[in-house]
Design an enzyme around this catalytic site. Sequence first.
Site, PDB file in Angstrom:
ATOM      1  N   CYS A 114      76.795  64.137  36.864  1.00  0.00           N
ATOM      2  CA  CYS A 114      75.857  63.908  35.749  1.00  0.00           C
ATOM      3  C   CYS A 114      75.329  65.210  35.173  1.00  0.00           C
ATOM      4  O   CYS A 114      74.762  65.220  34.080  1.00  0.00           O
ATOM      5  CB  CYS A 114      74.719  63.003  36.203  1.00  0.00           C
ATOM      6  SG  CYS A 114      75.318  61.373  36.660  1.00  0.00           S
ATOM      7  N   HIS A 255      69.338  63.500  30.870  1.00  0.00           N
ATOM      8  CA  HIS A 255      70.416  62.646  31.382  1.00  0.00           C
ATOM      9  C   HIS A 255      69.861  61.229  31.512  1.00  0.00           C
ATOM     10  O   HIS A 255      68.719  61.042  31.950  1.00  0.00           O
ATOM     11  CB  HIS A 255      70.887  63.181  32.732  1.00  0.00           C
ATOM     12  CG  HIS A 255      71.825  62.240  33.422  1.00  0.00           C
ATOM     13  ND1 HIS A 255      72.982  61.789  32.826  1.00  0.00           N
ATOM     14  CD2 HIS A 255      71.768  61.644  34.644  1.00  0.00           C
ATOM     15  CE1 HIS A 255      73.584  60.955  33.654  1.00  0.00           C
ATOM     16  NE2 HIS A 255      72.881  60.847  34.760  1.00  0.00           N
ATOM     17  N   ASN A 285      74.263  54.575  32.132  1.00  0.00           N
ATOM     18  CA  ASN A 285      74.561  55.935  32.579  1.00  0.00           C
ATOM     19  C   ASN A 285      76.048  56.218  32.350  1.00  0.00           C
ATOM     20  O   ASN A 285      76.895  55.654  33.036  1.00  0.00           O
ATOM     21  CB  ASN A 285      74.193  56.060  34.059  1.00  0.00           C
ATOM     22  CG  ASN A 285      74.416  57.459  34.609  1.00  0.00           C
ATOM     23  OD1 ASN A 285      75.016  58.313  33.947  1.00  0.00           O
ATOM     24  ND2 ASN A 285      73.951  57.688  35.821  1.00  0.00           N
TER      25      ASN A 285
HETATM   26  N1  COA Z   1      69.414  42.965  40.840  1.00  0.00           N
HETATM   27  C1  COA Z   1      68.426  42.455  41.594  1.00  0.00           C
HETATM   28  N2  COA Z   1      67.984  43.059  42.713  1.00  0.00           N
HETATM   29  C2  COA Z   1      68.567  44.217  43.087  1.00  0.00           C
HETATM   30  C3  COA Z   1      69.610  44.780  42.342  1.00  0.00           C
HETATM   31  C4  COA Z   1      70.033  44.103  41.183  1.00  0.00           C
HETATM   32  N3  COA Z   1      71.028  44.588  40.376  1.00  0.00           N
HETATM   33  N4  COA Z   1      69.984  45.922  42.935  1.00  0.00           N
HETATM   34  C5  COA Z   1      69.217  46.061  44.010  1.00  0.00           C
HETATM   35  N5  COA Z   1      68.360  45.039  44.116  1.00  0.00           N
HETATM   36  C6  COA Z   1      67.360  44.798  45.140  1.00  0.00           C
HETATM   37  C7  COA Z   1      67.625  45.595  46.379  1.00  0.00           C
HETATM   38  O1  COA Z   1      68.533  44.913  47.206  1.00  0.00           O
HETATM   39  C8  COA Z   1      66.239  45.701  46.990  1.00  0.00           C
HETATM   40  O2  COA Z   1      65.974  44.550  47.703  1.00  0.00           O
HETATM   41  P1  COA Z   1      65.307  44.666  49.154  1.00  0.00           P
HETATM   42  O3  COA Z   1      63.982  45.342  48.914  1.00  0.00           O
HETATM   43  O4  COA Z   1      65.219  43.247  49.569  1.00  0.00           O
HETATM   44  O5  COA Z   1      66.236  45.527  49.964  1.00  0.00           O
HETATM   45  C9  COA Z   1      65.323  45.717  45.777  1.00  0.00           C
HETATM   46  O6  COA Z   1      66.100  45.216  44.667  1.00  0.00           O
HETATM   47  C10 COA Z   1      64.785  47.073  45.418  1.00  0.00           C
HETATM   48  O7  COA Z   1      65.815  48.024  45.569  1.00  0.00           O
HETATM   49  P2  COA Z   1      65.564  49.560  45.375  1.00  0.00           P
HETATM   50  O8  COA Z   1      66.796  50.296  45.706  1.00  0.00           O
HETATM   51  O9  COA Z   1      64.304  49.983  46.005  1.00  0.00           O
HETATM   52  O10 COA Z   1      65.322  49.596  43.809  1.00  0.00           O
HETATM   53  P3  COA Z   1      64.910  50.813  42.972  1.00  0.00           P
HETATM   54  O11 COA Z   1      63.650  50.523  42.301  1.00  0.00           O
HETATM   55  O12 COA Z   1      65.042  52.113  43.711  1.00  0.00           O
HETATM   56  O13 COA Z   1      66.039  50.835  41.835  1.00  0.00           O
HETATM   57  C11 COA Z   1      68.044  52.048  41.271  1.00  0.00           C
HETATM   58  C12 COA Z   1      67.400  51.012  42.189  1.00  0.00           C
HETATM   59  C13 COA Z   1      69.502  52.249  41.655  1.00  0.00           C
HETATM   60  C14 COA Z   1      67.937  51.553  39.852  1.00  0.00           C
HETATM   61  C15 COA Z   1      67.278  53.372  41.405  1.00  0.00           C
HETATM   62  O14 COA Z   1      67.129  53.660  42.765  1.00  0.00           O
HETATM   63  C16 COA Z   1      67.900  54.553  40.740  1.00  0.00           C
HETATM   64  O15 COA Z   1      67.892  54.649  39.529  1.00  0.00           O
HETATM   65  N6  COA Z   1      68.404  55.529  41.538  1.00  0.00           N
HETATM   66  C17 COA Z   1      68.823  56.839  41.065  1.00  0.00           C
HETATM   67  C18 COA Z   1      69.914  56.824  40.085  1.00  0.00           C
HETATM   68  C19 COA Z   1      70.236  58.236  39.728  1.00  0.00           C
HETATM   69  O16 COA Z   1      69.435  58.980  39.205  1.00  0.00           O
HETATM   70  N7  COA Z   1      71.419  58.690  40.035  1.00  0.00           N
HETATM   71  C20 COA Z   1      71.733  60.056  39.806  1.00  0.00           C
HETATM   72  C21 COA Z   1      72.607  60.220  38.662  1.00  0.00           C
HETATM   73  S1  COA Z   1      74.021  59.200  38.723  1.00  0.00           S
END
Ligand code: COA
Length: 336
Positions: A114, A255, A285
Amino acid sequence: MGNTRATISAVGHYAPPDVLTNADLEKMVDTSDEWIRTRTGISERRMLVNGASSDMGARAVEAMLKNRGMTAADIDLIICSTVTPDMFFPSTACLIQEKTGAKNAWGFDLSGACSGFIFGLVTAAQFVETGKCRNAVVVGADKMSSITDYTDRNNCILFGDAAGAVLVEPSPEPGAGIIDSIVRTDGSGGKYLNLKAGGSAMPATRETVDRRLHYLYQDGRAVFKVAVIAMADISAEILERNGLTGADVDWLVPHQANLRIIDATANRMGLDRKKVMINIDRYGNTTAATIPLCLSEWWQCGKLKKGQTIVLASFGAGYTWGSTLIKWTADDAAAS
Ligand code: COA
């Protein structure tokens, strides 16, 4: 190095027409439009149904050349930033060179995930500033759908396909153009965001395919915690080091990984949302393409103007992160 400063003189992009909405994803995995929008800011993303990253990259370069009024023969370097090359080799830069007819160009691929676009821009600027190249192209092209597991709800909601391209030339004004960049890597983050199989560490076998190891893996929570701090810190750092504050910035070009990371970066810089380029809602993304895609869209609709001060900021796999300060020199869209 002489007194030459590099600048971005033209932009272009290509986004494939097919759309994958949150409603479509609701039918594929256990998720909801509401969850995706509130946790990420994404409503839909584009999918390249036929073709590869080089096809999108070539179209972005062609659009950029048209905007600059140049031909492909004028290009002398192509750097393609991608984590979804058409194949391991030849490089996607070579394929774009052939597809665009850039007969006088050499080129190579750059793997910065990224942050690939910022890393490519920093690299191209060196060639221009030393006088080794005059018209260097940086293409960010990623067909993320080719490495996304559409049974994994944690990750399949995040990514889309697109390409963006910029031309890097000597700046017409010594005080404007690419003013400063900060780039960093921390390989200890590699375990949280990677693609395990298919490389020399784990060549593809039937077992790696059965275990779905040829798809992107991400521990989203772990990456989020680091990304939200690193992208905000590096954006604040480039302002401080150049004696600027948020009030001096016309656009933050972040980004587009997660709207919450974008907001944290803008807050840290003291910037209002109105000064932040955001199109994650429409594209998700697109990895190396996010920043040039924003630049191109904002330039095209006349909001990115000559003389404006902009800050690019990224965070991605590696970990890799970076920021670039630019005083924009390209002629306005309406005037060109
Ligand atoms: N729909 C519904 N629920 C979902 C889901 C989806 N698509 N994906 C995950 N969940 C659930 C998880 O299983 C979790 O459930 P649990 O608490 O029972 O385990 C819950 O939602 C929360 O998950 P969590 O990982 O804490 O969510 P989050 O708020 O961190 O959001 C991302 C997840 C991936 C959106 C976020 O972590 C993110 O943006 N990460 C960084 C991305 C990034 O910058 N990457 C670098 C560049 S590529």
